[in-house]
Design a protein around this motif. Structure first.
Motif, short mmCIF file in Angstrom:
data_model
loop_
_atom_site.label_atom_id
_atom_site.label_comp_id
_atom_site.label_asym_id
_atom_site.label_seq_id
_atom_site.Cartn_x
_atom_site.Cartn_y
_atom_site.Cartn_z
N ARG A 34 4.83 1.46 -6.32
CA ARG A 34 4.65 2.56 -7.27
C ARG A 34 3.18 2.98 -7.25
O ARG A 34 2.30 2.25 -7.71
CB ARG A 34 5.05 2.10 -8.68
N CYS A 35 2.94 4.18 -6.70
CA CYS A 35 1.57 4.68 -6.58
C CYS A 35 1.26 5.54 -7.80
O CYS A 35 2.10 6.28 -8.27
CB CYS A 35 1.41 5.50 -5.30
N ARG A 36 0.02 5.43 -8.27
CA ARG A 36 -0.37 6.22 -9.44
C ARG A 36 -0.26 7.71 -9.13
O ARG A 36 0.11 8.51 -9.96
CB ARG A 36 -1.83 5.91 -9.80
N GLU A 37 -0.59 8.07 -7.90
CA GLU A 37 -0.58 9.48 -7.54
C GLU A 37 0.77 9.92 -6.98
O GLU A 37 1.25 11.01 -7.28
CB GLU A 37 -1.68 9.73 -6.52
N HIS A 38 1.39 9.10 -6.15
CA HIS A 38 2.58 9.54 -5.41
C HIS A 38 3.89 8.98 -5.93
O HIS A 38 4.94 9.20 -5.32
CB HIS A 38 2.40 9.23 -3.92
N GLY A 39 3.86 8.24 -7.04
CA GLY A 39 5.10 7.72 -7.63
C GLY A 39 5.72 6.61 -6.80
O GLY A 39 5.02 5.94 -6.02
N ARG A 52 0.85 -1.20 0.00
CA ARG A 52 0.00 0.00 0.00
C ARG A 52 0.89 1.25 0.00
O ARG A 52 1.95 1.25 0.60
CB ARG A 52 -0.91 0.03 1.23
N CYS A 53 0.40 2.30 -0.66
CA CYS A 53 1.16 3.56 -0.73
C CYS A 53 1.30 4.16 0.67
O CYS A 53 0.34 4.20 1.45
CB CYS A 53 0.43 4.54 -1.65
N GLY A 54 2.50 4.65 0.99
CA GLY A 54 2.75 5.23 2.30
C GLY A 54 1.94 6.48 2.57
O GLY A 54 1.66 6.82 3.72
N LYS A 55 1.53 7.16 1.52
CA LYS A 55 0.78 8.41 1.71
C LYS A 55 -0.73 8.20 1.69
O LYS A 55 -1.43 8.63 2.59
CB LYS A 55 1.16 9.43 0.63
N CYS A 56 -1.24 7.52 0.63
CA CYS A 56 -2.69 7.41 0.51
C CYS A 56 -3.22 6.03 0.90
O CYS A 56 -4.42 5.83 0.97
CB CYS A 56 -3.14 7.78 -0.91
N ARG A 57 -2.32 5.12 1.18
CA ARG A 57 -2.69 3.76 1.61
C ARG A 57 -3.49 2.99 0.56
O ARG A 57 -4.13 1.99 0.88
CB ARG A 57 -3.45 3.79 2.95
ZN LIG Z 1 -0.46 7.21 -3.04
#
Ligand SMILES: [Zn+2]
Length: 412
Positions: A81-86, A41-46
């Motif tokens: 690799r997050c779509r929003e946060h890279g 999971r993305c560290g920022k948006c989960r």
């Molecule tokens: Zn994210």
């Protein structure tokens, strides 16, 4: 297997599994991994994301102590690799993004920062006060994310606060109805006030009925433009403070005269009288009343200044009809007083009379305003040493914005 369950229970790690426990240099190192549904999971948006690489290998997070033993969680820190946060370090269920501490550790530190002294937090948690500042910022961001502190605002106070010997300034917004701090931002200019109004948005700006502030154009102008239904009134706090400043000017003047004219006894007495003069008349101790009586005997000028300052406070304590009369009388008296600082203040109040009267017409009690103001100033002073205005703001929002999390054990 059974031992693992004990560790899971002891550490109360929701969403994680304990793999191994070791004792290393007087500290407990607990190897963990996120449960399958918490992984990738993305560290920022989960949000769930595809994996990227193994990152920089294993990482440690400080957890709450076991008795006096330090505890660290250790785990892989892969990247996704997050779509929003890279490309970003994957989230872990036990800690906030970018933190070297567990959520429970941070919540407890923030709670202590709000409820105890600087020394108590640092020593008990064994972290530097500066670190506590960063923790407060993360906890505040987390608590704020789920809430809208600007919802339902109708009566607000906008004020400027200086921290650390006037090096940093910030604008704070207080909700008069709840007594809560709802917004704070570094700066002391029109742009900063506009940032708040932007955040509030046009619809909610229209719902604001009352804004109390100091008579500074950079606050009153944007507020009048954007909050079309708001009555702007001058903060009782600032008016009372202006009177106290005028009184202090006279006290210093009289004190200097006494020194120069060879009256060291009188000078000494006046110096010690500073707090007596500032205090509310009805709160004076017997000894302080005696000091005041001495001033009345020794120096008519200073005593007159004292009475003028006390009288101005009264306008915020009586019903509005009486307050108008009282203010009229006060202005006449101040103008005739032959005390230049009070004549200046009278001119300033006359120019802004509508805004001064709006405060008591709208029943804005100085006691409440002053209390909030004092609290904010105390917190800001305690935050000194944080090295970033945002850390100070975080501590203030946690303490006075109702954002302080409960102690980790309370939720158990
Ligand atoms: Zn994210």
């Amino acid at each position: 297997m059974r031992m693992q369950r004990v560790w899971n229970g002891l550490l109360r790690l929701d969403g994680a599994v304990v793999e191994e426990v070791a004792f290393e240099q007087q500290a407990l190192i607990v190897s963990v991994r996120p449960k399958a549904k918490e992984r990738d999971r993305c560290g920022k948006c989960r949000r769930r994301c595809p994996g990227y690489d193994q990152g920089e290998g294993r990482r440690r997070w400080r957890a709450l102590d076991f008795g006096t033993t330090l505890v660290y969680l250790e785990a892989q820190a892969p990247r996704v690799r997050c779509r929003e946060h890279g490309v970003i370090v994957a989230a872990v269920p036990w800690a906030r993004h970018d933190a070297n501490f567990t959520i429970a550790f941070e919540d407890q530190s923030a709670w202590l920062a709000v409820n105890t002294s600087k020394k108590a937090v640092s020593q008990l948690m064994r972290v530097a006060w500066r670190t506590v500042g960063w923790i407060c910022q993360r906890v505040m961001a987390d608590e704020q994310a789920g809430r809208d502190l600007l919802a339902g605002l109708r009566h607000i106070g906008i004020d400027e606060i200086s921290t650390a010997k006037g090096q940093t300034y910030m604008v704070v917004v207080v909700d008069h109805d709840t007594g809560r701090l709802v917004w704070a931002h570094p700066g002391r200019d029109r742009k900063t006030v506009e940032k708040f109004l932007d955040l509030l948005g046009d619809e909610r700006c229209k719902l604001i009925a009352l804004v109390s502030c100091d008579d500074a154009d950079w606050i009153t102008l944007p507020v009048s433009e954007r909050c079309e239904n708001a009555t702007v009134c001058l903060d009782p706090f600032h008016i009372v403070k202006a009177a106290t400043d005028a009184l202090d000017e006279i006290r210093r003047e009289v004190w200097n005269q006494a020194r120069r004219s060879g009256q060291p006894e009188l000078a000494k007495e006046l110096k010690g009288a500073r707090f007596v003069l500032w205090k509310n008349a009805e709160k004076l101790t017997e000894r302080q009343q005696t000091t005041l009586a001495r001033i009345q005997q020794l120096n008519q000028r200073l005593y007159r200044a004292y009475l003028l300052a006390q009288q101005l406070r009264q306008i915020y304590r009586v019903p509005a009809e009486q307050a108008h009369e009282l203010l009229d009388a006060w202005l006449k008296w101040a103008r005739r007083s032959r005390l230049e600082p009070f004549r200046r203040l009278a001119r300033r109040i006359t120019q802004q009379r509508k805004k001064v009267e709006a405060a008591f017409i709208n029943n804005l009690s100085n006691a409440v305003v002053e209390q909030i103001n004092t609290q904010i100033r105390l917190i800001m002073r305690r935050g000194f040493g944080f090295h970033s205005p945002w850390n100070v703001i975080a501590l203030a929002m946690l303490s006075l914005g109702g954002l302080c999390p409960p102690l980790p054990a309370e939720g158990a």
